[in-house]
Every structure is written in C-alpha cells, then in structure tokens.
Motif scaffolding. Structure first.
Motif, PDB file in Angstrom:
ATOM      1  N   GLY A   1     -16.243 -13.029  -3.148  1.00  0.00           N
ATOM      2  CA  GLY A   1     -17.275 -13.758  -2.414  1.00  0.00           C
ATOM      3  C   GLY A   1     -18.592 -13.011  -2.396  1.00  0.00           C
ATOM      4  O   GLY A   1     -19.671 -13.596  -2.552  1.00  0.00           O
ATOM      5  N   THR A   2     -18.521 -11.694  -2.232  1.00  0.00           N
ATOM      6  CA  THR A   2     -19.730 -10.866  -2.246  1.00  0.00           C
ATOM      7  C   THR A   2     -20.379 -10.877  -3.622  1.00  0.00           C
ATOM      8  O   THR A   2     -21.608 -11.006  -3.740  1.00  0.00           O
ATOM      9  CB  THR A   2     -19.387  -9.423  -1.825  1.00  0.00           C
ATOM     10  N   ILE A   3     -19.568 -10.761  -4.665  1.00  0.00           N
ATOM     11  CA  ILE A   3     -20.113 -10.774  -6.028  1.00  0.00           C
ATOM     12  C   ILE A   3     -20.788 -12.113  -6.319  1.00  0.00           C
ATOM     13  O   ILE A   3     -21.896 -12.161  -6.874  1.00  0.00           O
ATOM     14  CB  ILE A   3     -19.003 -10.461  -7.051  1.00  0.00           C
ATOM     15  N   ILE A   4     -20.143 -13.205  -5.938  1.00  0.00           N
ATOM     16  CA  ILE A   4     -20.721 -14.534  -6.171  1.00  0.00           C
ATOM     17  C   ILE A   4     -22.021 -14.699  -5.382  1.00  0.00           C
ATOM     18  O   ILE A   4     -23.023 -15.202  -5.906  1.00  0.00           O
ATOM     19  CB  ILE A   4     -19.704 -15.635  -5.810  1.00  0.00           C
ATOM     20  N   ALA A   5     -22.029 -14.242  -4.113  1.00  0.00           N
ATOM     21  CA  ALA A   5     -23.240 -14.351  -3.294  1.00  0.00           C
ATOM     22  C   ALA A   5     -24.378 -13.524  -3.887  1.00  0.00           C
ATOM     23  O   ALA A   5     -25.535 -13.978  -3.917  1.00  0.00           O
ATOM     24  CB  ALA A   5     -22.952 -13.915  -1.864  1.00  0.00           C
TER      25      ALA A   5
ATOM     26  N   LYS B   1      -0.616  -8.386   6.902  1.00  0.00           N
ATOM     27  CA  LYS B   1       0.184  -9.228   6.013  1.00  0.00           C
ATOM     28  C   LYS B   1      -0.679  -9.860   4.916  1.00  0.00           C
ATOM     29  O   LYS B   1      -0.243 -10.005   3.778  1.00  0.00           O
ATOM     30  CB  LYS B   1       0.878 -10.316   6.840  1.00  0.00           C
ATOM     31  N   GLU B   2      -1.894 -10.225   5.217  1.00  0.00           N
ATOM     32  CA  GLU B   2      -2.789 -10.909   4.279  1.00  0.00           C
ATOM     33  C   GLU B   2      -3.886 -10.003   3.742  1.00  0.00           C
ATOM     34  O   GLU B   2      -4.919 -10.480   3.274  1.00  0.00           O
ATOM     35  CB  GLU B   2      -3.425 -12.123   4.970  1.00  0.00           C
ATOM     36  N   PHE B   3      -3.666  -8.692   3.786  1.00  0.00           N
ATOM     37  CA  PHE B   3      -4.707  -7.724   3.430  1.00  0.00           C
ATOM     38  C   PHE B   3      -5.272  -7.960   2.043  1.00  0.00           C
ATOM     39  O   PHE B   3      -6.492  -8.011   1.845  1.00  0.00           O
ATOM     40  CB  PHE B   3      -4.160  -6.292   3.541  1.00  0.00           C
ATOM     41  N   TRP B   4      -4.420  -8.092   1.027  1.00  0.00           N
ATOM     42  CA  TRP B   4      -4.901  -8.217  -0.350  1.00  0.00           C
ATOM     43  C   TRP B   4      -5.652  -9.520  -0.582  1.00  0.00           C
ATOM     44  O   TRP B   4      -6.671  -9.531  -1.280  1.00  0.00           O
ATOM     45  CB  TRP B   4      -3.741  -8.061  -1.344  1.00  0.00           C
ATOM     46  N   ALA B   5      -5.179 -10.597   0.023  1.00  0.00           N
ATOM     47  CA  ALA B   5      -5.892 -11.873  -0.124  1.00  0.00           C
ATOM     48  C   ALA B   5      -7.276 -11.790   0.518  1.00  0.00           C
ATOM     49  O   ALA B   5      -8.273 -12.267  -0.054  1.00  0.00           O
ATOM     50  CB  ALA B   5      -5.085 -13.003   0.504  1.00  0.00           C
ATOM     51  N   ILE B   6      -7.351 -11.156   1.668  1.00  0.00           N
ATOM     52  CA  ILE B   6      -8.642 -11.009   2.353  1.00  0.00           C
ATOM     53  C   ILE B   6      -9.568 -10.102   1.543  1.00  0.00           C
ATOM     54  O   ILE B   6     -10.750 -10.419   1.356  1.00  0.00           O
ATOM     55  CB  ILE B   6      -8.429 -10.453   3.778  1.00  0.00           C
ATOM     56  N   LEU B   7      -9.043  -9.000   1.051  1.00  0.00           N
ATOM     57  CA  LEU B   7      -9.854  -8.055   0.286  1.00  0.00           C
ATOM     58  C   LEU B   7     -10.395  -8.691  -0.996  1.00  0.00           C
ATOM     59  O   LEU B   7     -11.592  -8.585  -1.309  1.00  0.00           O
ATOM     60  CB  LEU B   7      -9.041  -6.806  -0.054  1.00  0.00           C
ATOM     61  N   ILE B   8      -9.529  -9.375  -1.726  1.00  0.00           N
ATOM     62  CA  ILE B   8      -9.961 -10.024  -2.966  1.00  0.00           C
ATOM     63  C   ILE B   8     -11.010 -11.109  -2.671  1.00  0.00           C
ATOM     64  O   ILE B   8     -12.016 -11.229  -3.369  1.00  0.00           O
ATOM     65  CB  ILE B   8      -8.740 -10.593  -3.724  1.00  0.00           C
ATOM     66  N   SER B   9     -10.779 -11.882  -1.611  1.00  0.00           N
ATOM     67  CA  SER B   9     -11.755 -12.922  -1.235  1.00  0.00           C
ATOM     68  C   SER B   9     -13.101 -12.314  -0.877  1.00  0.00           C
ATOM     69  O   SER B   9     -14.149 -12.837  -1.275  1.00  0.00           O
ATOM     70  CB  SER B   9     -11.235 -13.720  -0.050  1.00  0.00           C
ATOM     71  N   LEU B  10     -13.082 -11.217  -0.127  1.00  0.00           N
ATOM     72  CA  LEU B  10     -14.337 -10.569   0.254  1.00  0.00           C
ATOM     73  C   LEU B  10     -15.072 -10.013  -0.957  1.00  0.00           C
ATOM     74  O   LEU B  10     -16.296 -10.171  -1.081  1.00  0.00           O
ATOM     75  CB  LEU B  10     -14.065  -9.444   1.264  1.00  0.00           C
TER      76      LEU B  10
END
Length: 117
Positions: free
Chosen positions: A93-97, A81-90
């Motif tokens: 988040g990876t790019i920022i890190a 259900k939350e796939f796109w929100a999780i994918l975008i966050s990952l």
C-alpha cells in the motif's frame, strides 16, 4: 469562524447524504472532504472563517490517534495472527501510494511548466 464550521458540517452532511443515497462503502465524511476539496479548487481560494475553523480542529488532531492506539493494544492476539498479511498490505500500500503521488507530482509539475511559458 461560525461560517467556517457551518461549511465543514455542510460538506460532511452532503457526503453522508451521497453515501446513503448511493449505498457507498466509503464513509460520508471522506466524500464530504473530497467535495470540499473540489469546492476549494473551483473557488481557487479559501476564506478566513474556514481557515480559522480548520486551524482549531487541526490543533486537536493528535487526540484522534488515541482510539486507534487503544485498538491496537486491545487486539494484540489478532495482530499476531494476521501479522504477515498486515505487513504485506502496509508495504505494498505504501509503495502504491508513493508511486501514485510521484506520478501525480510529475503530471502537475509538467502542467505548471507549460503554463509558465
């Protein structure tokens, strides 16, 4: 080695105390690790009993991933259900890190280059 375990537990306890005292949302062990890092940076070295205690814990670190894997398996419906929100966050988040890590490395290598001359 007992001294090393006591040092680890002491910093975890300090982190828990700071978290409770200031009602922080950051877990106490994370604060404790930051305090331990600062302690070791100020001291500029570690000591053998701490190294031994950390090495023993690091050997069993992969076992800590088992509960996370089980959580993923048992929560498949929420993940779908939350796939796109999780994918975008990952991704973001990876790019920022990566950006922050690269910038920090630039700063540290520049500082080290100045100290060598």
């Amino acid at each position: 080695m007992l001294k090393g375990i006591i040092v680890l537990l002491l910093f975890q306890f300090l982190g828990e105390c700071i978290t409770k005292l200031f009602s922080l949302l950051v877990p106490g062990p994370v604060i404790g690790m930051i305090l331990l890092l600062l302690f070791l940076m100020i001291r500029k070295s570690s000591f053998k009993s701490l190294d031994n205690a950390v090495f023993i814990h690091l050997r069993y670190l992969p076992m800590l991933f088992i509960p996370a894997a089980m959580g993923i398996i048992t929560q498949v419906d929420i993940l779908q259900k939350e796939f796109w929100a999780i994918l975008i966050s990952l991704v973001f988040g990876t790019i920022i890190a990566l950006f922050v890590s690269a910038k920090l490395m630039d700063i540290l290598t520049e500082r080290r280059g100045k100290n060598e001359f």
